[in-house]
Each structure stands twice: as structure tokens, then as C-alpha cells.
Design a protein around this motif. Structure first.
Motif, PDB file in Angstrom:
ATOM      1  N   MET A   1       0.846  -1.184   0.000  1.00 25.65           N
ATOM      2  CA  MET A   1       0.000   0.000   0.000  1.00 25.65           C
ATOM      3  C   MET A   1       0.890   1.246   0.000  1.00 25.65           C
ATOM      4  SD  MET A   1      -2.722   1.278   2.851  1.00 25.65           S
ATOM      5  CE  MET A   1      -4.238   0.732   2.106  1.00 25.65           C
ATOM      6  N   ILE A   2       0.519   2.224  -0.788  1.00 29.48           N
ATOM      7  CA  ILE A   2       1.251   3.492  -0.833  1.00 29.48           C
ATOM      8  C   ILE A   2       0.516   4.511   0.031  1.00 29.48           C
ATOM      9  CG2 ILE A   2       2.022   5.380  -2.310  1.00 29.48           C
ATOM     10  CD1 ILE A   2       2.247   3.323  -4.570  1.00 29.48           C
ATOM     11  N   LYS A   3       1.278   5.226   0.848  1.00 32.52           N
ATOM     12  CA  LYS A   3       0.714   6.247   1.736  1.00 32.52           C
ATOM     13  C   LYS A   3       1.475   7.551   1.571  1.00 32.52           C
ATOM     14  CE  LYS A   3      -1.281   3.535   5.398  1.00 32.52           C
ATOM     15  NZ  LYS A   3      -1.507   3.523   6.840  1.00 32.52           N
ATOM     16  N   VAL A   4       0.904   8.621   2.119  1.00 31.74           N
ATOM     17  CA  VAL A   4       1.564   9.924   2.140  1.00 31.74           C
ATOM     18  C   VAL A   4       1.522  10.483   3.554  1.00 31.74           C
ATOM     19  CG1 VAL A   4       1.028  10.457  -0.265  1.00 31.74           C
ATOM     20  CG2 VAL A   4      -0.505  11.241   1.524  1.00 31.74           C
ATOM     21  N   LYS A   5       2.513  11.309   3.865  1.00 30.49           N
ATOM     22  CA  LYS A   5       2.554  12.054   5.124  1.00 30.49           C
ATOM     23  C   LYS A   5       2.775  13.510   4.748  1.00 30.49           C
ATOM     24  CE  LYS A   5       3.161  12.839   9.575  1.00 30.49           C
ATOM     25  NZ  LYS A   5       2.068  12.897  10.503  1.00 30.49           N
ATOM     26  N   LEU A   6       1.899  14.397   5.210  1.00 32.19           N
ATOM     27  CA  LEU A   6       1.972  15.817   4.890  1.00 32.19           C
ATOM     28  C   LEU A   6       2.564  16.596   6.053  1.00 32.19           C
ATOM     29  CD1 LEU A   6      -1.555  16.214   3.283  1.00 32.19           C
ATOM     30  CD2 LEU A   6       0.610  15.738   2.133  1.00 32.19           C
ATOM     31  N   PHE A   7       3.360  17.597   5.717  1.00 31.68           N
ATOM     32  CA  PHE A   7       4.008  18.462   6.703  1.00 31.68           C
ATOM     33  C   PHE A   7       3.783  19.911   6.293  1.00 31.68           C
ATOM     34  CE2 PHE A   7       6.300  14.512   6.424  1.00 31.68           C
ATOM     35  CZ  PHE A   7       6.513  14.148   7.738  1.00 31.68           C
ATOM     36  N   ASP A   8       3.596  20.789   7.284  1.00 32.69           N
ATOM     37  CA  ASP A   8       3.352  22.204   7.008  1.00 32.69           C
ATOM     38  C   ASP A   8       3.876  23.026   8.182  1.00 32.69           C
ATOM     39  OD1 ASP A   8       2.205  24.470   5.693  1.00 32.69           O
ATOM     40  OD2 ASP A   8       0.538  24.369   7.100  1.00 32.69           O
ATOM     41  N   GLN A   9       4.802  23.947   7.904  1.00 31.36           N
ATOM     42  CA  GLN A   9       5.397  24.773   8.952  1.00 31.36           C
ATOM     43  C   GLN A   9       5.613  26.194   8.431  1.00 31.36           C
ATOM     44  OE1 GLN A   9       6.055  23.973  12.080  1.00 31.36           O
ATOM     45  NE2 GLN A   9       5.481  21.825  11.903  1.00 31.36           N
ATOM     46  N   GLU A  10       5.705  27.135   9.351  1.00 23.55           N
ATOM     47  CA  GLU A  10       5.980  28.529   8.981  1.00 23.55           C
ATOM     48  C   GLU A  10       7.476  28.798   8.827  1.00 23.55           C
ATOM     49  OE1 GLU A  10       4.048  31.511  11.332  1.00 23.55           O
ATOM     50  OE2 GLU A  10       2.206  30.341  11.452  1.00 23.55           O
ATOM     51  N   HIS A  11       8.314  27.924   9.398  1.00 20.53           N
ATOM     52  CA  HIS A  11       9.768  28.098   9.313  1.00 20.53           C
ATOM     53  C   HIS A  11      10.396  26.836   8.728  1.00 20.53           C
ATOM     54  CE1 HIS A  11       9.439  31.739  11.659  1.00 20.53           C
ATOM     55  NE2 HIS A  11       8.667  31.082  12.507  1.00 20.53           N
ATOM     56  N   GLU A  12      11.343  27.015   7.826  1.00 18.90           N
ATOM     57  CA  GLU A  12      11.948  25.870   7.145  1.00 18.90           C
ATOM     58  C   GLU A  12      12.684  24.934   8.095  1.00 18.90           C
ATOM     59  OE1 GLU A  12      14.838  29.350   6.322  1.00 18.90           O
ATOM     60  OE2 GLU A  12      12.714  29.095   6.704  1.00 18.90           O
ATOM     61  N   LYS A  13      13.297  25.455   9.134  1.00 28.29           N
ATOM     62  CA  LYS A  13      13.998  24.602  10.098  1.00 28.29           C
ATOM     63  C   LYS A  13      13.016  23.713  10.869  1.00 28.29           C
ATOM     64  CE  LYS A  13      18.271  25.638   9.450  1.00 28.29           C
ATOM     65  NZ  LYS A  13      19.206  24.636   8.932  1.00 28.29           N
ATOM     66  N   ASP A  14      11.821  24.229  11.169  1.00 33.23           N
ATOM     67  CA  ASP A  14      10.797  23.422  11.839  1.00 33.23           C
ATOM     68  C   ASP A  14      10.331  22.287  10.928  1.00 33.23           C
ATOM     69  OD1 ASP A  14      10.929  25.040  14.084  1.00 33.23           O
ATOM     70  OD2 ASP A  14       9.269  26.308  13.425  1.00 33.23           O
ATOM     71  N   LEU A  15      10.181  22.587   9.647  1.00 32.95           N
ATOM     72  CA  LEU A  15       9.788  21.559   8.673  1.00 32.95           C
ATOM     73  C   LEU A  15      10.866  20.483   8.588  1.00 32.95           C
ATOM     74  CD1 LEU A  15       7.788  20.624   6.453  1.00 32.95           C
ATOM     75  CD2 LEU A  15       9.211  21.906   4.842  1.00 32.95           C
ATOM     76  N   GLU A  16      12.106  20.898   8.518  1.00 34.90           N
ATOM     77  CA  GLU A  16      13.221  19.967   8.444  1.00 34.90           C
ATOM     78  C   GLU A  16      13.242  19.040   9.663  1.00 34.90           C
ATOM     79  OE1 GLU A  16      18.100  20.177   8.340  1.00 34.90           O
ATOM     80  OE2 GLU A  16      16.939  21.986   7.979  1.00 34.90           O
ATOM     81  N   LEU A  17      13.083  19.602  10.838  1.00 38.61           N
ATOM     82  CA  LEU A  17      13.096  18.819  12.072  1.00 38.61           C
ATOM     83  C   LEU A  17      11.955  17.804  12.101  1.00 38.61           C
ATOM     84  CD1 LEU A  17      14.366  18.405  14.880  1.00 38.61           C
ATOM     85  CD2 LEU A  17      12.825  20.168  15.718  1.00 38.61           C
TER      86      LEU A  17
END
Length: 60
Positions: A1-17
Motif C-alpha cells: 500500500m502506498i501512503k503519504v505524510k503531509l508536513f506544514d510549517q511557517e519556518h523551514e527549520k521546523d519543517l526539516e526537524l
């Protein structure tokens, strides 16, 4: 099965973490792709808001 995980942040470092925390728990062979996007919105003359988002596509 293929799945996705979505991420959304106001700062790029928070997204990276947040993404690195998720990827640490995943077997490397299950990772299929990562999509990345940046959006900028100007609310007024003095303020610009950024939205950094990404989607990890993986096999479950």
C-alpha cells in the motif's frame, strides 16, 4: 500500500526537524519520493508570511 505524510510549517527549520523525525522511524527502502513547496503571502506592506510544506510518499 502506498501512503503519504503531509508536513506544514511557517519556518523551514521546523519543517526539516519534523520531517527528519518521521524519516528516522522509516525503513529507507520504503521511501518513494519527497515533494517540497514554499508559498509566500503578503498580508500588508510590512509583513510577508511563508508556508513551507512537504509530502513524503512511502510504502506501508
Amino acid at each position: 500500500m502506498i501512503k503519504v505524510k503531509l508536513f506544514d510549517q511557517e519556518h523551514e527549520k521546523d519543517l526539516e526537524l519534523e520531517m527528519n523525525r518521521f524519516l528516522e522511524r522509516m525503513e529507507e527502502k520504503k521511501l518513494m519520493d519527497i515533494k517540497y513547496n514554499v508559498a509566500a503571502v503578503r498580508e500588508d506592506e510590512d509583513e510577508q508570511i511563508y508556508c513551507f510544506s512537504a509530502m513524503i510518499i512511502y510504502r506501508a
